[in-house]
Design a protein around this motif. Sequence first.
Motif, PDB file in Angstrom:
ATOM      1  N   SER A   1       0.847  -1.193   0.000  1.00  0.00           N
ATOM      2  CA  SER A   1       0.000   0.000   0.000  1.00  0.00           C
ATOM      3  C   SER A   1       0.882   1.243   0.000  1.00  0.00           C
ATOM      4  O   SER A   1       2.086   1.182   0.291  1.00  0.00           O
ATOM      5  CB  SER A   1      -0.876  -0.005   1.246  1.00  0.00           C
ATOM      6  OG  SER A   1      -0.055   0.172   2.383  1.00  0.00           O
TER       7      SER A   1
ATOM      8  N   ALA B   1       0.781   3.516   2.160  1.00  0.00           N
ATOM      9  CA  ALA B   1       1.235   3.714   3.545  1.00  0.00           C
ATOM     10  C   ALA B   1       2.475   2.862   3.828  1.00  0.00           C
ATOM     11  O   ALA B   1       3.417   3.307   4.479  1.00  0.00           O
ATOM     12  CB  ALA B   1       0.114   3.356   4.523  1.00  0.00           C
ATOM     13  N   LEU B   2       2.463   1.649   3.321  1.00  0.00           N
ATOM     14  CA  LEU B   2       3.621   0.786   3.531  1.00  0.00           C
ATOM     15  C   LEU B   2       4.843   1.350   2.817  1.00  0.00           C
ATOM     16  O   LEU B   2       5.946   1.369   3.367  1.00  0.00           O
ATOM     17  CB  LEU B   2       3.329  -0.634   3.022  1.00  0.00           C
ATOM     18  CG  LEU B   2       4.456  -1.643   3.258  1.00  0.00           C
ATOM     19  CD1 LEU B   2       4.593  -1.964   4.739  1.00  0.00           C
ATOM     20  CD2 LEU B   2       4.214  -2.923   2.472  1.00  0.00           C
TER      21      LEU B   2
ATOM     22  N   HIS C   1       6.236   4.196   4.726  1.00  0.00           N
ATOM     23  CA  HIS C   1       6.907   3.680   5.919  1.00  0.00           C
ATOM     24  C   HIS C   1       8.257   3.087   5.557  1.00  0.00           C
ATOM     25  O   HIS C   1       9.270   3.335   6.232  1.00  0.00           O
ATOM     26  CB  HIS C   1       6.006   2.634   6.585  1.00  0.00           C
ATOM     27  CG  HIS C   1       6.613   2.001   7.789  1.00  0.00           C
ATOM     28  ND1 HIS C   1       6.562   2.579   9.043  1.00  0.00           N
ATOM     29  CD2 HIS C   1       7.290   0.839   7.942  1.00  0.00           C
ATOM     30  CE1 HIS C   1       7.187   1.799   9.911  1.00  0.00           C
ATOM     31  NE2 HIS C   1       7.639   0.735   9.272  1.00  0.00           N
ATOM     32  N   TYR C   2       8.287   2.324   4.492  1.00  0.00           N
ATOM     33  CA  TYR C   2       9.544   1.720   4.057  1.00  0.00           C
ATOM     34  C   TYR C   2      10.544   2.762   3.581  1.00  0.00           C
ATOM     35  O   TYR C   2      11.744   2.652   3.819  1.00  0.00           O
ATOM     36  CB  TYR C   2       9.295   0.704   2.939  1.00  0.00           C
ATOM     37  CG  TYR C   2       8.856  -0.652   3.421  1.00  0.00           C
ATOM     38  CD1 TYR C   2       8.442  -1.624   2.513  1.00  0.00           C
ATOM     39  CD2 TYR C   2       8.854  -0.991   4.771  1.00  0.00           C
ATOM     40  CE1 TYR C   2       8.043  -2.880   2.935  1.00  0.00           C
ATOM     41  CE2 TYR C   2       8.455  -2.248   5.198  1.00  0.00           C
ATOM     42  CZ  TYR C   2       8.048  -3.183   4.269  1.00  0.00           C
ATOM     43  OH  TYR C   2       7.645  -4.439   4.692  1.00  0.00           O
TER      44      TYR C   2
ATOM     45  N   GLU D   1      12.225   4.045   6.551  1.00  0.00           N
ATOM     46  CA  GLU D   1      13.149   3.052   7.099  1.00  0.00           C
ATOM     47  C   GLU D   1      14.403   2.987   6.232  1.00  0.00           C
ATOM     48  O   GLU D   1      15.524   2.949   6.751  1.00  0.00           O
ATOM     49  CB  GLU D   1      12.439   1.685   7.147  1.00  0.00           C
ATOM     50  CG  GLU D   1      13.334   0.493   7.423  1.00  0.00           C
ATOM     51  CD  GLU D   1      13.892   0.447   8.826  1.00  0.00           C
ATOM     52  OE1 GLU D   1      13.354   1.140   9.717  1.00  0.00           O
ATOM     53  OE2 GLU D   1      14.898  -0.261   9.042  1.00  0.00           O
TER      54      GLU D   1
END
Lengths: 793, 285, 162
Positions: free
Chosen positions: B263, B265-266, B269-270, B273
């Motif tokens: 997604s 959002a993922l 987030h990644y 990171e």
Amino acid sequence: MADMIKDHILDRPNSYIGRSVPRPNAKRLLSGRGTFTDDIKLPRMTHVAFLRSHFAHAEIVSIDASAAKESDGVVAVVAGVEMAEVCAPWVGVLSHLEGLKSAPQHALAVKKASWQGEPVVAVVAHTRAQAEDAIELIDIEWKELPVVTDMETALEDDTPVIHPDLGDNLAWRRNLDVGDVDAAFANADHVIEETYISNRHTGVCLETRAILADYNPGEDQLTIYHSTQAPHMMQSLFAKHLDIEEHKVRVICKDVGGSFGIKVHSYPDEYATVALAYMLKRPVKFIADRLESFTSDIHARDHRITTKIAVSNDGIIQAMEIDDLTGIGPYSVYPRTSGIEANQVVNLTGGQYQHENYRAQATVVYQNKSPMCQYRAVGHPILTLITEGIVDDAARAIGMDPLEIRRKNLVPDDAYPHKSASGMPFENLSHQASLEKLVKMMDYDGLRKDQAAAREQGIYRGIGLATFIEVTNPGPAFYGVGGAPISAQDGATMRLDAKGNVIVEIGVTEQGQGAEAVVAQCAATALGVTMDKIKVISGDTDITPYGGGTWGSRAAGIGGEAAVQAGKALRQNIVEVAGIMLQSDPTTLDIRDNNIVDIADGTERMTLAEVGRVCYYRPDTLPKDYQSELVVTRHYVPKQFPFAFTNGVQGCYIEVDTNTGFIEFKKYCVVEDCGTVINPQLVDEQVRGGVIQGLGGALYEECLYSPEGQILNGTMADYLVPMAAEMPDIEVGHIESPTLDSELGAKGAGEAGTGGAPAVVMNAINDALHPLNAKVTVQPFTPERILQALGKI
Amino acid sequence: MKPSAFNYAKPSSVDEVLGLLSEYGDEATILAGGQSLMPTLNMRLSAPALVIDINGLSDLSGISVDGENLRIGALTRHTEIENSPGIAEHAPLISMAMPYIAHPAIRNRGTFGGSIAMADPAAELPACLCALDGEVEVTGKSGARKVAAKDFFKDLYETDMAEGEILTAVEIPKLGAGYRSAFDELARRHGDYAMAGVAAHAKVDGGKISDLRLVFFAVGSTPVTAKKAMNAMEGQSVDDASIAAAQNALEQDLSPFDDLHSSAALKMHYAKELTKRVLTTLSGG
Amino acid sequence: MTNQIEQIQVTTTVNGEKVTALVEPRTNLVDFLRNQMELTGTHVGCEHGVCGACTVRIDGEIVRGCLMLAIQADGLEVVTIEGSDDSGEIADLQKAFHERNALQCGFCTPGMLMAITEMLEKNPDPSRQEIREYLSGNYCRCTGYEAIVDAIETVANTRKGA
């Protein structure tokens, strides 16, 4: 029974039972000299390709194939109406699944298509490429129909009914209510409830489905090379639906590039291929390509299950209740039906634990998605997920270690024979011994210490445990009783030839799991020959005894037993004639290492080659009233118990990267009890392969659909299967609780690995994330789902 | 899955290729490594009338150093680049990215130019090229022209190449003194297309970052240069605070969309990171 | 509509044997090897380059047979599993595979053996994780990979010691 059997197979000298003999028939595969169905060429062979429905649900208004018929290399173009004149439709129901209803299904869709990928028009041409070219020239007028994809709403009043003649989208419902579940929940110290979801996925055999059919009108004989698990069943079905006498149909199963249950079902495009060969009176070959495999191979394991458990403060399970909803595509698959997966869930949830109150409801509904049916470990991955998941949930609720709660509730090893709350009869299982063995193998206490130390560093590791029961060696209770043409019995024909070599013809089939090797080991041991003397022939309905093929992990337990009995019987016949030739009492003779020997001191008296020479070439030297019989056939079917249940336990230790949601395996152990182990290496490799396949479903595999019923990830790039870099090494240990239902005592081992893997991974993840109040319950447990559980996205 | 029928030509000069392209227009397609083209042909997602096999143009293959630049011929195979000491020395970012590109059998045939021309949003090399301020050499009937990498990737599978042009080489400035690279991506399985990835390049002096390039891939239709995050790091040491500032800035730099396996959002987030990881690597931590 | 595409002559060497054949431009290498050369040891698993079942060697390097056109083999040397078997170059791998049961159905095995041969050439002493990563482009559904890694490790150790 063991005491009563003289000359017990497990007492044979020079025994191959329990030895990790390399498979004799694997060598040709290492040279690239196997014979898979697509490797076979026949004269005048043609290829068929199918125009498949792009729509999940649409009426076929008209088909104009005139341009296709004129296309280069095209031999025939056949659509549903014409095909239906040659191939009769089928209905995927069995009488023992009461109330299961399904609509008639045709080889090529007639009137409408009900799933994306349903075959509609067959084009036969000299090459596959030419057939595909012609398909592009076919004009179909479609009228789209409303699509039913959500199983949750399939039965609601305003959801369109896929088959109006059936009245609704309900395929089957099963209810079971044992003991007093309501009272148990009312009085329980703790009631824990959770909803688990296992998402639809599929088998992805590396060799796609393959079939080559030829009809010789001069002999009125259909010969079909088929990458299948069950040649006799297929023989029956092709004969029935083409209205041909069964003995005029020969199914030959050569090398199979993986099957896992995907290839134990009958498929419309395969019926069509056989019908086309019959119609055209020449060979027609169908090799499913990878794209059509994703939409036309059976799918499996699409379940949403609400699970409830009642436990006391001291961790005793008092009741379990499940409500299982599963969507199976628009037809129940034939002939095994698509109700079996849900049936297993109802039958075996919680079966490893002692509790008498159990209620289960299974609702099986139709959808416009690919049809669903049995796939390796049928239902067990799901039922083990929910059972072991809810038990861990219960443990957490009362602050008990998951190992402890299992120790308290597993059916004791001395409780057998035992019936589960659901009525499943267990002959002898070893849950406790298996669990304790696993605890030692894993160094459970050491792992708990490591976990605690890691947590202090902000590293989240978790232990997962999953005890399981697995159905193997099915008797007729599985299918035969319901009216399916599926044999639970298998036979082995063993023959000593003129030079002292042995041919074994067997009804179970080789799928790569080592069936032929295991049969050879059993035959060699029972007879007294070395394995190099044995040739095993399988997978040919003209040659082998009538049998069931390979499924339900039956090849070793059932095929092996038939080979044992045949070997013993042939040995009796041989020592009888040897006794005559040697003028010795046959009861003083045995066969060992290819020789007739004196039992008393092992003296070699004569070679088997000599016996063969005399019996075949010089019968004139034998008494006139004596006839040697160097060919015997023996059959075996399990009779004492409807299935040989096996058990085992898996344990794993993982680390969850809470930044990425990625999982790293640190340890993976399995203890498997499949009774007598004939070839330890082959059993261990079945466990390993099975676990990895289960991890596929647990971590990666999911058939993603659009709301219109179109598969979104139907390629090898988008549908993720486990590859080497991410998978763990697995340590395998054994307990052996032989079944007394056969002399060999072997149960099956092919599916257990798959059954336990999703549960053990989910439990490990949830154990790791427990301090962070995060939990996953939807499979596959992807990084995305893990991060969502952690609240990071 | 067999391709639709097509004609085949194997020209021996760039001019010949351009002639065929001019004659056939969008009915022709270039076959270089074939690792991306062949699946689309097999699946009939593409049905050209003519396939132009350019594997005979040996002049287009090879790695050379030309003054301050590395020149990589479009037909240079990934494996050659993976094993090249010249690339390791002068463009280590590319060496770092190589093991992530599919698998050895694919890298033996796939070409650098092919990857750039294909401009798959999840591909590693377009992002690396942007991070290294590389240039793409494109040749058409009117001759060769150079396009800066940051201007070359226009939209999903769309580049600055016009009809009738082919990619002939890529030029990358040699690694400058004091410069370092870092590369990372997150994929479900080794060799898979990334869910998110980043190519990073910066001057690092006494632990301080300057002239940072942070180019993300698999988070948009093209490689995305995270300008605000890059600015946030200018002159900074890499520590928890500066990393956090860069990660926050990313929310303005990136607007990922959902794809099949991750997604938006993922991906965001990644990306954060990955930012932490490459900045840590760049600073030598 | 008919497609009158001319066939093209391809001259190639397959397993050491010079071959001249007529091929349709669209015929891919693995189909050519299997159907025209009748070398059926190389298998087709996906036709999109992901599964590795079609791995063969071209001029000494492994490639996906489904991602090359047959015509592209013109002037090149092709080695398939049959050639590799005949030459004896994989004899120790085959033996180790057999003894360790590093194959079940055997469908992925030829592609695996071709990939492994190249891997050990480039890295004769791989760690288990390196082995797993190198093979991550070869799909096996049966073994779960561990037996394959074990067999390769055995061979690598034996070759080192020899």
